[in-house]
Structures are given as C-alpha cells and as structure tokens.
Write an enzyme that holds these catalytic residues in place. Sequence first.
Site, PDB file in Angstrom:
ATOM      1  N   LYS A  84      42.667 126.824  55.042  1.00 40.54           N
ATOM      2  CA  LYS A  84      41.699 127.299  54.046  1.00 40.54           C
ATOM      3  C   LYS A  84      40.297 126.792  54.412  1.00 40.54           C
ATOM      4  CE  LYS A  84      41.131 127.410  48.977  1.00 40.54           C
ATOM      5  NZ  LYS A  84      41.652 126.853  47.705  1.00 40.54           N
ATOM      6  N   SER A 159      42.265 130.341  44.180  1.00 33.26           N
ATOM      7  CA  SER A 159      41.242 130.612  45.173  1.00 33.26           C
ATOM      8  C   SER A 159      41.783 130.758  46.597  1.00 33.26           C
ATOM      9  CB  SER A 159      40.215 129.484  45.144  1.00 33.26           C
ATOM     10  OG  SER A 159      40.842 128.263  45.538  1.00 33.26           O
ATOM     11  N   SER A 183      45.284 126.926  42.608  1.00 32.32           N
ATOM     12  CA  SER A 183      44.821 127.720  43.755  1.00 32.32           C
ATOM     13  C   SER A 183      45.778 127.785  44.935  1.00 32.32           C
ATOM     14  CB  SER A 183      43.468 127.193  44.245  1.00 32.32           C
ATOM     15  OG  SER A 183      42.474 127.538  43.318  1.00 32.32           O
TER      16      SER A 183
END
Lengths: 501, 505, 100
Positions: A84, A159, A183
Amino acid sequence: MSSADADLIRQPASVLAAAICDGEVSSVEVTQAHLARIAEVDGRVHAFLEVTAEAALETAHLVDEKRKSGANLGVLAGVPIAVKDVLTMRGVPTTCGSRILEGWRPPYDSTVVARLRAADMVILGKTNMDEFAMGSSTEHSAYGPTHNPWDLERIPGGSGGGSAASLAAFEAPLAIGTDTGGSIRQPAAVTGTVGVKPTYGGVSRYGLVALASSLDQAGPCARSVMDAALLHSVIAGHDPRDSTSIDAPVPDVVAAAARGDVRGLRIGLVKELSGDGYQPGVLQRFNEAVEILQGLGAKVVEVSCPNFDYALGAYYLILPSEASSNLARFDGMRYGLRVGDDGSNSVEQVMSLSREAGFGAEAKRRIMLGTYALSSGYYDAYYGQAQKVRTLITRDFTAAFTKADVLISPTAPTTAFKIGEKVDDPLAMYLNDIATIPVNLAGNCAMSLPVGLSPADGLPVGLQIMAPPMADDRLYLVGSALESALTDKWGHLLIEEVPNL
Amino acid sequence: MSTNHETVPFEEAMTRYEPIIGLEVHVELGTNSKMFCSCATAFGAAPNTQVCPVCLGLPGSMPVLNRVAVESTIRIGLALNCDIATWCRFARKNYFYPDMPKDYQVSQYDEPLCTNGWLDVTVATDAGPQVVRVEIERVHMEEDTGKLTHSGGATGRIHGADYSLVDYNRAGIPLIEIVTKTVVGTGALAPAVARAYVTELRDVMRALGVSDVRMEEGSLRCDANLSLNKPGEGWGTRSETKNVNSLRSVERAVYSEIERQAAVLDSGGRVIQETRHFHEDTGRSTSGRSKEQAEDYRYFPEPDLVPIAPSRTWVEELRATLPEVPSVKRARLQSTWGINEFELATLVNAGAVELVEASIAAGVDAAAARKWWTGELLRVANERGVELAELPVTVSQIARVEALIADGSLNDKLARQVFEGVLAGEGDVDVVIAERGLAVVSDDGALLAAIDEALAAQPDVAEKIKSGKIQAAGAIVGAVMKTTNGQADAAKVRALLLDRLGVSE
Amino acid sequence: MTAITREEVAHLAKLARLDLSATELDHYAEQLDVILQSVARISEVAADGIPPTSHPVPVENVFRDDIAKPGLDRAEVFAAAPATEDDRFRVPRILDEEEA
Ligand SMILES: [Zn+2]
C-alpha cells in the site's frame, strides 16, 4: 499471458514459496507472470500507483541465486507482494494517494518494507488508496479510483482498495494494507479476500505515513488464511524505532492457521453489530457461517457491547483530531507540493495555498473536523469525551472476552457499492466502517474472511473475527477452520469464482 | 511595532509600583544525540548535516525518547527540589511555523515531569546579602526548533525580510523549560533577583553537567515576564520579554520593562499582554506579536510516544548522582580557600570556580590558581571574547608553570610569556620555554659577567653601594635584568651583586 | 453542542492553513454541521470518572540509548525540497505585509 503464467498467478503464496524453494519454478518466473498480469489488467483495475518491475526482477533474480547457493531462505522467499502506498520505500514514489506528495521519494524504508526485503520477498509496486487512507472506497485517491475485480463498476473498499483488488485480480498473491478503522478488513470483505488487522503495536508503524497514530496498524492481505498467517509472521514483531511497538513474542499465527480448530471454542455474536443497516444478503451469509462454526464444534453465545453504538462518533472525532495534526507537516516547505511562492506571498499564504491545492475534499473535511474537535472550548466535549468512550469500548471488549474466546460480526454492512454512489455523502460513507471501528479504538485484533456471495447481488460477503490484544493466533485458528469448511462445501476458495477480467 | 519610548526613571517607578516577575528559562541539554532521534547535537556543524527522517519530520518517521534526556530532566528537577511525576505524557502543541518540521512541537503540557520546586538566590543589598527563595512551578521537556536566517531587507531581522532559510540541525535537540511561579515582594530588587536566579540556575546546570549553558550560543535562553501593580491593588497585565541573551540583559530587561510599564500606567494607559523583543544594543525592548488573540495550540497527548512512569527506585538512583548544590559549595570554598564573598563572586562571575578547583587538585597553590585564572588568563579570555574554560590551556600546564616558578626556573614575568605562547598554540609549557628561550638565567658566571658590566658602566653607583647606600643596588639590578631580557631572578642578582661588592644588607 | 457557523469554518481553515474557496466554506459549514450533529451522540454517554484512553496498548517507559549516529546525506536531505539556498531550506518571508 501463457497458460503457465495463468497457472502461476492463481497459486497461493504458500505454494509458490514451496515451489521456489524446491527449485520447481524460479522467483523470476513467478515475478514475470505477475508483472505480465499487471500489464494485462491493471489498466482496468487500477490497483497500482507505481509498478517497480525492474527492481522486482532484480530482487527475484537475487533470490534465485541465493537459493542456488544453498543459502537459507525465508518462508515467503521469492514470492511477489504489493505494498500500500502509505508505507515508505526508499527511492520509490510514496504518494499516499495524494497530490501533495506527488513524486516524493522517501530516503528510507519503513520497517514493514525492510522486513519484506529481509525475508527475500519481491515487491511489485505500490497500491492505490484513499488519500492518506481516509475513505472506504478508494474513490478519494487523487490518482483515480480502483475498480473491484468482481464488478469493475463497483468500489473495492477502502482505504486499501488497491491492495485488495490486486489480490482479487491475481496481480499479486499477497499485499500489505493498513487499517485505521477497517481499511484492511472492509476491502477484504468486498473483494472476497482475507485481511487482518493485527493487535495495535504488533506490527511496526515506523515508515507508515500516519493517519491517526493511535489507531493505525499495518497488516497482511491475502487470498487465504494460511497465506495471511505467513505474511503476518514476516512483518510482525517488536521494532525499537516505534515506541508503541509491543516488546513480546509474536503469537504463533502460522501454527494456528495450520491447526484450524474451533472445537470447544466460545464464539460471541455481538448484538450491536448486526440488524438494522446490514443488508439481508450479508446477514444471510453471516448466519450460515455461524451455523457452520457451530457444526464444527464451537459454542456460540450472544454478547452485548452497548458502547459500540458510540464507536462511530468517537472514531470520527479521534481520527480527524490526530489526522489534523499528522497532516500538518505537509506544508510545502521541505518536500511535496508548493504553490504560490511568487515572492510576494508570505509563508502562511504559501502554506495555505499549497495545502488547499494538494489535499482533496475528504482530507480537507477531516482536517477541519479535527481542528475543530481539538480547539480550546471544544476539546472536553469532543476529543476528551471521545477518549472516554474509547475506554468504555475497551471495557466492553474485556467483558465480552470473559464470555467468549473470539467475537464475530459481519465485516461490513453492505457488499461493494457502485463507484460514485456515496462519494459526496460522508455520513453514508462513514457507516461502512461501523463494524470494524471498535477494534481500532480498543487496539485488539481482527480478521475478515469471505463467507460467500450475497444472494441479492452475487457479490462477496465478509465475516469479521475479533480477538483480544496479542491473541492474534485465535483469528487464524477460527478463520482457518471456517475457511476449510467453506472450501469443502464449495470445492474451492471463494476467490476462484471471481469473473475473468 | 510600538513607537512609544516613554519611560519613568526606575527609582521613581519603584515609589509608585510593585513589580511581579516570572522567569521562563530554556536549557538545551548537552546529550550526545537529539531528543527523539540519533542525530548528533554538536553546535556549529554545517547546516542540515545533523538531520534524519525523524527530526526532519519526514512522513512515516516516529520518535523514540532519549533516556539520558529524561534522566537529566529528573536530575534537574531534584536539584531544584521538585516533585518528580509518577506518570506523565508528552503532548503535541500544534501551530504552523517553518522552523518546526512537523508543524507541531512535541512538548509536555499539563503533565510536566517535575513540579513544585524552589531555588534560593542571594542578592546584594545595602544591608548586606539577602536570600530570596524563587519557587519553581514546573520543569518540563520539549524539542527545540530549527534555526531561521532571514534574507533580504536591511537588518537581517524577520521584519522586512524577503525570504528565510532554515537549518534543522537544532530541530529536535532536547530542551528543558524551567518556569518559576510569580515572584512577588522583591520591589526594587526585582532586576537583581532575576539576574541572580538565572545565574544560580546556570551554576546548577553546570554543576549537574547536563548542559554547557552558554547564553551566547543559545543553550540557555530566558524569557522574562513582568507586571506592575500599585501597592494593595490587584496584579497588572504582564508582558513577556524574549531574546534576553546574557545575564546582564536579564537584569536590564526587567529594569527597562519596569520603566516602560510605569510610563504606560502613569499616562493612564493599559499594559498590553504581548511578547516583546529585547535588544542588547539599546537595552530596550520592542513590541512583538500581540498575545491578545492567543494562538489555539490544540494540545493533545502525543500518540507516537508512550507515557513516562519513573519508578521511585530510578529517581533515588538519580538523586544519588546529584553534585553538591552550588550555594553549599560556595560556602565550603570560602572557608577552605580562605577567601571572602567578594573574592568568590569574582571567581564565580569569571566562570573560574571549577578551573581553580581543578588546578588545586593538580597541585597548584590555591592563591596562585586564583591569581592566574582571574588575572592573566581572564584578561586573555575577555580579549578573545570566550569563556575561560574555552581557553586552550590546561590545569596541568598551570601546575607545570607553578612548579617551575617554585624551583626558580621561571619568574612571574616569564611565566606570563609562557602562557602567552601556550595560548598562541606554540606548544606545551616546556616547548614554549625552549622555543622562546625563556628559562631564568641561573648560571652564576653569566650573571656575574652582566653585573661586572653594569658596575663598569656605572662606577658612581658602584661607589654608592660600597659606601653603604644599599638602596642604590636597584639601578644595577635593573640594568642586569635588562641585559638578560628579564630572564634573571632579580633577588638572586641582588644577592650576587652585594656579595661581589662585599656589602651586606 | 451548537451549530457551526461559516465564520467558525473560516477560522478553522486559517488555523489549519487551508485557503478554502467561498464555495468550499459554504459546503464544509454545512457538512461539518451534519457530521458534528451525528458524532455529538457521544455526549449521551455518562462518562464522568471514566479515564480517557490516549494509547490503546498500555506500554510505558520506552527509551533509546543516547548514542549519536550519522543522519541523512545532504543530497537526500534536499532531494525533495521545493527551494534551497546555502545548504538550507528556502521558505517564503515569514511575516505578512501588514505585520512587517
Ligand atoms: Zn534526527
């Protein structure tokens, strides 16, 4: 893409690791197969913000050499992974999905990335995310949304939508996510993958660009419980560079995943995390999973955590408060976007212009909210009260864990919604995290794993398992048992049902 | 900027007003590494060479607290008779400023590590020395900011600058803030009390060895708060004077602020709560930013650092490391060195106490040690504008010189030349003596030759001496000293001369 | 807990260094109000005497040894800097016109 490649990209990480270790396939071949897949489908999925193909192949080559030399390799050596874009990686752009950091190349590795490197894993690139991890749909990325491989019109969660989508699109066998309010888990739920938020302090936050420091936690994303456990064991453990890191042995998550047994285990259904607001299709699959767990020998009890009703409110005060402070440093003075430095504007004006231009709508909204909640005169009513509610939520968990060994709930109230459906309705968006937030507030750990497709829309449904702090192994014990039973029932993992892209 | 330069003479102001002072002193700790990262803390390093992701506030970086910084703070707290917290946290003080890499400062807010202490200071009055107890509100830890240089404009000051440059070497250096409670009832002694307090605090820090406390390098900084009120009336509005960069300025800042506020109040005006900047050159302050619209710092507990909970065992271990309190030490030195308060004050003001002590320990006679450090060496230090301790001379060198004087190899005048050479970097004592040829001429033959020469040149003087006018011997001795470039022992010359002429004293 | 005004939003934007447009000010005034109304429910919880939680895991006394180590190379320090001069970060003038 060759059929050999097509076969490689669908393999579990554990299988790839064993094959690389035995010399049946090289890390370079595995890496090339995934890079080819990314080249083929990422134009439509947009899971990646940056693909580090050259560096990945170089690492893969070194791992192959190392294997040939007879050196000891880690459990996931040579296996590709997506990271990420909120974790720093030396020399590789780290944007956090924001314009304000466009092109920023950190001069240092985050501890998570350093551990992946130390474990001889092959980093494929950086994945898309909501700006600074603020969102539940990845629509708040400054670089455009990520699409859910189950239905490209739909959101992949957020997210960490990029990391989850990369797994569901077979672009990577493993990924790293971060979880501040869900997330990792909510994207896992809506993409039919597995995601774990470890105990706060279980994985180092050093190099994780902070959203809300007291809530953030990095964790593993995978297509199976065992793969998640293997990755968990690679990234977890004490780090002297993170003061909040727990200096204790990592629970043996791999052994727990291998054992997968719920016989005699007390499983608590959280009364407050079901019912109104949860789609019938989600509840149906959840209830079926509960029956399976019972069938496997678990004792199911109902528990009540009354203060969970206030978790969302507390979360949306604590998170913006910490975020408003964490995001202050993005002022255009030392790195990142600078706007309006024409010689006439003052430093205050240039900072304000840069931040105005560099942050997206959701980031600004939360910065404003946090600035308000911390300001004098409001602190006690908002931030102070939220921190007390946090204590009460922790106490609810403590009480519940005297009655049950783990707690379960649906991971998210709905399946993946359409892109654009909630993007301008912050409250509706915030409700996606209603079931995942309590764990972040209390600091304990949780996993989401797929339990079927909703009969209403044919989209994946996730089940959340919650365990006490530093009892992360219980997540894997239960998750693995449930996953085995479901695999037996379906004849394959749920992810095998994802449509061809 | 305020243009009001009206003042009321200090003595007159004191007839109508009572001053209340409060002092906030920042001390940079002399740790090897910064507060929250491993960067070095050396003063004067090239800009931005002692920085890392943590002290540059790079995204993702995280702080880890320096143990020695905590220990130093606890030791300071103990030396100032404070209570040491059993549990406390850091907070974030949020405000945007380009010298602060994270746009918040990690500081202690409502949970300081040390609270409720005191420090006794002595001020001179017409009635003799008077002891004033200054109560300490709190001692807390925070991180220092980077250093700004202002470019463009006429003055190099922030006002009128076109842009500024930032060096983050200083950012993250551990800083201790020591805040007094309000000091009331000192009247006209207020400026002297302020100075004595900062001086005493500096001595305590030196004794603890926690900081080099150099005001001119900014490792000790003082903000002076002052308000005036009429006797019997409520407290007035206070101003905060910053940029007070020397002990003398502490006194002058309080003094001049009393004169300024008295004028404001006399004219029926209202003192504004504001920050003022002191100027060394004029001895006056100018108005800075008004504090009436106070910044909203949005403090909250720093989530990236965990609480500090010092065990009582740890605190007692640290207490055991405390040195003698400076005031107690001064009393001891006065008696063992046989000097009065004034003589000790001279040593203290010169920063010579430790040096004299060390010299004595190295074998130098107490009086001689004091003479060198407060005489010749102090003169050179003042000339060079450095602290005594910074002079490139060691106590063992002083001991060597004194030994050479004692055995007659050097006299006072030569010794001064030896130090001149040592301070000029010409080498160690014996090297300087050899290079400069400074040894006392002790060869009797050479001296007798010089005496004979002088007697031949001044036969009349020779006659006078022979006739018993011994006081005339000085002229011959002087001439011999001159021909030997002062390298003779005058007493010895005199003895040889009298012997030569067959005269006895 | 009262409604948030447009003026308050403007003040917050100044504190947070966001040069919001007039449209944004209106928009955020409305949205923040809605969000705050919704989170305000937490005030219903009787929390008197409940200690606040700032750190989710009770870790205390984490220190490092006071050992200096080299930092970043100069090139790395300035690699992302928008403006530099004389080995320093160059920033716009600090005071506003009216303050100067
Ligand atoms: Zn540093």
